[in-house]
Design an enzyme around this catalytic site. Structure first.
Site, short mmCIF file in Angstrom:
data_model
loop_
_atom_site.label_atom_id
_atom_site.label_comp_id
_atom_site.label_asym_id
_atom_site.label_seq_id
_atom_site.Cartn_x
_atom_site.Cartn_y
_atom_site.Cartn_z
N ARG A 129 5.48 25.32 -60.83
CA ARG A 129 3.55 25.67 -60.58
C ARG A 129 4.14 26.46 -58.95
O ARG A 129 3.51 27.18 -58.17
CB ARG A 129 2.50 23.95 -60.10
CG ARG A 129 2.05 24.32 -61.17
CD ARG A 129 0.78 22.84 -60.50
NE ARG A 129 0.55 23.41 -60.03
CZ ARG A 129 -0.29 22.59 -58.58
NH1 ARG A 129 -0.55 21.63 -58.65
NH2 ARG A 129 -0.81 23.24 -57.48
N CYS A 141 -3.13 19.12 -58.04
CA CYS A 141 -1.87 18.09 -57.68
C CYS A 141 -2.89 17.37 -57.09
O CYS A 141 -4.10 16.78 -56.28
CB CYS A 141 -0.87 18.04 -56.86
SG CYS A 141 0.31 18.64 -57.14
N LYS A 159 3.10 30.99 -52.46
CA LYS A 159 2.01 30.79 -53.73
C LYS A 159 0.68 30.41 -52.98
O LYS A 159 -0.22 31.07 -53.60
CB LYS A 159 2.32 29.74 -53.82
CG LYS A 159 1.27 28.87 -54.40
CD LYS A 159 2.00 27.44 -54.40
CE LYS A 159 0.87 26.88 -55.74
NZ LYS A 159 -0.17 25.99 -54.21
N ASN A 160 0.07 29.93 -51.88
CA ASN A 160 -0.94 29.95 -51.17
C ASN A 160 -1.67 31.47 -50.72
O ASN A 160 -2.99 30.97 -50.34
CB ASN A 160 -0.95 28.74 -50.09
CG ASN A 160 -1.05 27.18 -50.90
OD1 ASN A 160 -0.74 26.88 -52.38
ND2 ASN A 160 -0.56 26.49 -50.45
N ARG A 170 -9.96 15.64 -53.05
CA ARG A 170 -9.50 16.29 -52.18
C ARG A 170 -10.91 17.07 -52.50
O ARG A 170 -11.01 18.11 -53.49
CB ARG A 170 -8.43 17.49 -53.11
CG ARG A 170 -7.56 16.71 -53.06
CD ARG A 170 -5.92 17.47 -53.00
NE ARG A 170 -6.14 18.34 -53.05
CZ ARG A 170 -4.30 19.24 -53.01
NH1 ARG A 170 -3.89 19.78 -54.36
NH2 ARG A 170 -4.74 20.04 -52.08
N ASP A 209 2.71 19.50 -46.76
CA ASP A 209 3.49 20.31 -47.56
C ASP A 209 5.61 20.34 -48.11
O ASP A 209 5.66 20.60 -48.31
CB ASP A 209 2.99 21.44 -48.46
CG ASP A 209 2.12 21.55 -49.03
OD1 ASP A 209 1.53 20.40 -49.28
OD2 ASP A 209 1.49 22.42 -49.42
C1 UD1 Z 1 -4.33 23.78 -49.36
C2 UD1 Z 1 -3.03 23.91 -49.87
C3 UD1 Z 1 -2.50 22.92 -49.72
C4 UD1 Z 1 -2.53 22.08 -48.70
C5 UD1 Z 1 -3.49 21.76 -47.80
C6 UD1 Z 1 -2.98 21.55 -46.43
C7 UD1 Z 1 -4.02 26.22 -51.46
C8 UD1 Z 1 -3.94 26.06 -52.98
N1 UD1 Z 1 -3.52 25.00 -51.30
O1 UD1 Z 1 -4.75 22.73 -49.92
O2 UD1 Z 1 -0.73 23.42 -50.77
O3 UD1 Z 1 -1.34 20.98 -49.31
O4 UD1 Z 1 -3.96 23.10 -47.72
O5 UD1 Z 1 -2.37 22.52 -45.66
O6 UD1 Z 1 -3.44 26.86 -50.43
N2 UD1 Z 1 -11.37 18.13 -46.97
C9 UD1 Z 1 -12.63 18.06 -47.17
N3 UD1 Z 1 -13.56 18.48 -47.70
C10 UD1 Z 1 -12.95 19.81 -47.96
C11 UD1 Z 1 -12.05 20.63 -47.64
C12 UD1 Z 1 -10.91 19.34 -47.53
O7 UD1 Z 1 -12.76 16.66 -46.54
O8 UD1 Z 1 -14.49 20.44 -48.24
C13 UD1 Z 1 -9.54 17.52 -46.18
C14 UD1 Z 1 -8.76 17.44 -47.57
O9 UD1 Z 1 -9.07 16.26 -47.75
C15 UD1 Z 1 -8.10 17.29 -46.47
C16 UD1 Z 1 -8.21 18.08 -45.20
O10 UD1 Z 1 -9.44 18.49 -45.48
O11 UD1 Z 1 -7.42 15.76 -46.11
C17 UD1 Z 1 -6.80 19.58 -45.46
O12 UD1 Z 1 -7.48 20.03 -46.76
P1 UD1 Z 1 -7.24 21.05 -47.06
O13 UD1 Z 1 -7.11 21.90 -46.04
O14 UD1 Z 1 -8.76 22.31 -47.73
O15 UD1 Z 1 -6.41 21.41 -48.32
P2 UD1 Z 1 -6.48 22.88 -50.10
O16 UD1 Z 1 -7.01 24.07 -49.44
O17 UD1 Z 1 -7.11 21.68 -50.55
#
Ligand code: UD1
Length: 430
Positions: A399, A117, A22-23, A122, A307
């Site tokens: 999803r 979610c 998915k990701n 986030r 996850d």
């Molecule tokens: C992706 C995955 C999600 C998974 C997560 C962590 C997708 C669509 N989703 O989510 O299933 O749970 O990786 O493996 O691929 N953060 C910041 N600033 C940013 C971006 C992130 O502070 O600009 C923080 C987030 O709040 C979180 C951490 O970094 O605490 C990791 O987030 P991130 O790896 O970016 O997760 P997603 O890409 O949203």
């Protein structure tokens, strides 16, 4: 209203085949916007997040042909520089990849702030930091992210991420592929889907190296061309079925996996007493005795994935002794614990730590899926529990899991999906 009804405590036996990741898919599909030509993509999971992204691309003018349930051709050559429909964009977190893709393709992007979610704040500040580093001007106005490249185009630069972010790493890669010069992403995330996105883009003519390490180099190219690509198997879907066998008991061959991607999950299950046998593209999971306690802390790859946190917590709920789960990626990802406790689990949550006293048995009851992986945990708990479990809000589960009912039924589970017309549901609720 759709519910899953599970009659539990039936051991799982047989073979389950894992779908495409998915990701990876939710990054690769928006990235096709960068390509002038037809992308043939295989092993695309048929899940609602993917269907939504395809609908968004379709409304933006992409020509999409489904050659089989999991093979899609997309031609974005004639896509217009337009605003993706807000009501669709807000339903899926991964719509943030449209920012990088539109910025790279048109030098301009206007995308509604993403949904998805809800497990705490986030932010997307690291995505924005990356786009600004390569020269874009980024504003947040009226619920939209608006990014604009300078008149002479995006210019490769060095970006050091303050947090290891999957989304930011992938989005900056997408945004930088067609920029002038070289972009270097430091402190990059290393998840398998990041490597998969890089491999997809390289197959279409990009020049990306280092994906899978914490330093990724994107050498800008003038254009991407069409081509074929097959998405990797889903690490989390595979881990979910492995955890199901661990919690419920039985003997299942999990096929179409990359065992290396499963190392951390396999190691944890082995520590808990599960027999894991690895083959080239499959893993056999056997659990006959009661599980042993363990501790787990979620970490970026190659650490234990956040996850998989709810699913392993179900295993720990049934293990002998006290286990501790520490969530280090998100602020709030333990809401499902209250539902497990209603099924007889003994979990105490203190902010980012859950202390789980293993119980001998869970009991079926009515529960809710709070998010995608919490929903998967409810399914595992229902499969392990004595009696009947009814899970509501299963749209979250759908999803990210392709054909979950069919796959579980084939390995001996008693699980049904029932659709209750809204009027009947309201009458029942009243
Ligand atoms: C992706 C995955 C999600 C998974 C997560 C962590 C997708 C669509 N989703 O989510 O299933 O749970 O990786 O493996 O691929 N953060 C910041 N600033 C940013 C971006 C992130 O502070 O600009 C923080 C987030 O709040 C979180 C951490 O970094 O605490 C990791 O987030 P991130 O790896 O970016 O997760 P997603 O890409 O949203």
């Amino acid at each position: 209203m759709v519910k899953y009804i599970i009659n539990g405590a039936k051991p799982l036996q047989g073979t389950v085949c894992i779908s495409g990741a998915k990701n990876a898919a939710v990054g690769i599909l928006p990235a096709t916007l960068l390509v002038k030509g037809t992308c043939r993509i295989e092993n695309v999971p048929d899940i609602s997040d993917v269907r939504l992204l395809l609908q968004i691309l379709d409304e933006m003018g992409a020509v999409i042909r489904r050659l089989s349930p999991n093979t899609i051709e997309i031609d974005c050559s004639h896509v217009r520089d337009s605003v993706a429909p807000i009501e669709l964009v807000r339903r899926i977190r991964a719509s943030y990849y449209l920012i990088g893709a539109q910025l790279g393709r048109f030098g301009h992007a206007k995308v509604a702030l993403p949904g998805g979610c809800n497990f705490g704040a986030r932010p997307i500040d690291q995505h924005i930091k990356g786009f600004e580093a390569i020269g874009a001007m980024v504003e947040l106005t009226g619920g939209y992210v608006v990014a604009t490249a300078p008149a002479d185009g995006l210019q490769g630069a060095r970006v050091n991420l303050d947090v290891v972010s999957v989304g930011a790493t992938m989005n900056i890669m997408i945004g930088a592929v067609l920029a002038h010069g070289t972009t270097i992403i430091e402190n990059a995330a290393k998840e398998p889907h990041i490597v998969d996105l890089a491999n997809f883009l390289n197959a279409m003519g990009a020049k990306i190296s280092g994906a899978g390490t914490d330093l990724i180099r994107v050498r800008g190219v003038r254009a991407l061309h069409g081509g074929s690509y097959a998405i990797i198997p889903d690490q989390i879907e595979a881990g979910t079925y492995m955890a199901a066998v661990a919690a419920v008991g039985g003997d299942v061959l999990v096929q179409n996996v990359i065992p290396k991607h499963m190392d951390c999950i396999s190691a944890k299950l082995r520590e808990m007493g599960v027999k894991i046998t690895e083959y080239d593209e499959a893993i056999r999971v056997t659990r006959t005795a009661r599980l042993r306690r363990a501790n787990v802390k979620t970490m970026p790859y190659p650490g234990f994935p956040t996850d998989m946190q709810p699913q392993i917590a179900v295993c720990m709920s049934l293990a002998r002794g006290t286990s501790i789960v520490t969530e280090s990626i998100y602020d709030t990802r333990f809401r499902y614990c209250a539902e497990l406790n209603r099924m007889g689990a003994a979990i105490q949550v203190d902010t980012k730590v859950a202390v789980i006293d293993g119980v001998e048995q869970l009991h079926g009851c009515d529960v809710k899926a709070f998010d995608l992986r919490a929903g998967a945990a409810m399914v595992i708990a229902g499969l392990a529990a004595q009696g009947t479990t009814v899970i509501e809000d299963v749209h979250f589960i759908e999803r990210g899991y392709e054909n979950m009912i069919e796959k579980l039924t084939a390995i001996g589970a008693d699980i049904r999906r029932v659709e209750i017309p809204e009027t009947a549901a309201v009458r029942t609720a009243g």
